[in-house]
Design an enzyme around this catalytic site. Structure first.
Site, short mmCIF file in Angstrom:
data_model
loop_
_atom_site.label_atom_id
_atom_site.label_comp_id
_atom_site.label_asym_id
_atom_site.label_seq_id
_atom_site.Cartn_x
_atom_site.Cartn_y
_atom_site.Cartn_z
N TYR A 53 0.82 -1.20 0.00
CA TYR A 53 0.00 0.00 0.00
C TYR A 53 0.86 1.26 0.00
CZ TYR A 53 -4.02 -2.93 1.38
OH TYR A 53 -5.02 -3.88 1.45
N SER A 210 -13.75 -4.29 0.89
CA SER A 210 -14.67 -3.53 0.04
C SER A 210 -16.12 -3.79 0.40
CB SER A 210 -14.43 -3.82 -1.44
OG SER A 210 -15.10 -2.89 -2.26
N PRO A 211 -16.51 -3.62 1.66
CA PRO A 211 -17.89 -3.91 2.07
C PRO A 211 -18.93 -3.04 1.39
CG PRO A 211 -16.70 -2.78 3.83
CD PRO A 211 -15.69 -3.17 2.81
N LEU A 212 -18.51 -1.88 0.85
CA LEU A 212 -19.45 -1.00 0.14
C LEU A 212 -19.28 -1.08 -1.37
CD1 LEU A 212 -19.28 2.20 2.39
CD2 LEU A 212 -20.73 0.17 2.63
N GLY A 215 -17.88 2.00 -3.02
CA GLY A 215 -18.79 3.14 -3.04
C GLY A 215 -20.10 2.85 -3.74
N LEU A 216 -20.20 1.71 -4.42
CA LEU A 216 -21.41 1.36 -5.16
C LEU A 216 -22.63 1.31 -4.25
CD1 LEU A 216 -22.41 0.37 -8.01
CD2 LEU A 216 -22.14 -1.94 -7.10
N GLY A 219 -24.84 4.77 -1.48
CA GLY A 219 -25.92 5.72 -1.69
C GLY A 219 -25.55 6.73 -2.76
#
Length: 318
Positions: A53, A210-212, A215-216, A219
């Site tokens: 990273y 990447s639980p979201l 960003g998808l 919201g």
């Protein structure tokens, strides 16, 4: 905060992990340190990073930022510190992968950047088809014996390799991996087909990244989430699903990011979603999800919007 066992190990970790991939490339060091302080003060004790990273700032940058923060704290031993090995760290032929040669050198370099004497969870960042499990286990067993790592984990591994690794570990009388870090969120449930069953069978805790969905699932109100959606191929094909998703969250009176994290936290086999907060506000959403439990009716509605793939082999064979 209710802590959970990390797979079949006895160590207990928070049901949310703080991911640090954005520290450096998107989040300056001072802001990163404030997010880390806020997370630990709230009870998060699992902090995840990787040697690679750093983005445009260069590999190792994020570990260095984290190391500077750790050097100023007296509670390092209350934290479960996780990092990873595999990705390219230089241009040399042995500056990547999972050879015993690279694992040893990469671990030493991570310890220097993190400014610690041991890593609690050392994760194989990706499958290396050239590295036999016996070689990987030989190298990591030596690191355990030397006190440089405590537990071994995998990341982005298929079910067949998880099974193979666990069987080789058993043959060597070794503990083997205790966790698997996989891409997993409402809109991508592929790991439910084979990785989740393999992990559950062998007592391996799942740490979803990447639980979201990048960003998808966060919201649509913000420009940030709109830009992120634009980056997802096929997003328009999901427009109806995303509209239904956002309506469900509105019905619950909760932000989509909170609902998505709460759903993932309680999936079978999951120990802790890894929340890569770029800001304190994003961290606060993750912490808020700890107070949200979805009922059976809500989970059924979510399955209708984002159906899982079904178990293997039934999902693809008679």
């Amino acid at each position: 905060m209710e802590y959970r066992r990390l797979g079949r190990s006895a160590v207990r970790v928070s049901p949310i992990a703080l991911g640090t991939m954005n520290f450096g490339p998107q989040t300056p060091a001072d802001d990163a340190h404030r997010i880390l302080d806020r997370a630990v003060d709230a009870g998060i004790n699992l902090i995840d990073t990787a040697d690679q990273y750093g983005g445009d700032l260069g590999v190792g940058t994020t570990e260095t930022i984290l190391g500077d923060w750790l050097a100023g704290r007296s509670d390092r031993d209350s934290l479960v510190l996780a990092t990873k090995v595999h990705e390219p760290m230089g241009d040399g032929p042995n500056d990547r992968g999972l050879s015993a040669y690279h694992i040893r050198r990469a671990c030493e370099a991570s310890l220097r950047r993190l400014r610690v004497d041991h890593i609690d969870l050392y994760q194989l960042h990706h499958l290396d088809r050239a590295a036999a499990w016996d070689e990987v286990l030989m190298a990591t067993e030596r690191l355990v014996a030397d006190g440089k790592i405590t537990y071994l984990g995998t990341s982005n591994f298929p079910g067949w390799s998880i099974a193979s690794g666990m069987e080789r570990a058993a043959a060597r009388n070794a503990l083997g991996p205790v966790s698997e870090q996989s891409l997993y969120h409402l809109a991508n449930r592929t790991i439910e087909m084979e990785v989740v069953p393999a992990a559950q069978h062998y007592g391996i805790g799942i740490l979803p990244w990447s639980p979201l969905g990048g960003g998808l699932l966060a919201g649509s109100p913000s420009d940030d989430s709109k830009r992120r959606r634009a980056a997802h191929a096929g997003t328009e094909a999901m427009r109806d699903r995303l509209d239904r998703w956002e309506q469900l969250c509105a019905d619950l009176g909760q932000p989509p990011a909170v609902v998505a994290t709460a759903w993932l936290r309680d999936r079978p086999g999951v120990v802790a979603p890894i929340v890569g907060a770029r800001t304190e506000a994003q961290l606060d959403d993750a912490l808020r999800s700890l107070d949200v439990t979805l009922d059976d009716e809500t989970n059924a509605r979510l399955d209708e919007i984002f159906p899982g793939p079904g178990p293997a082999p039934e999902a693809y064979a008679w």
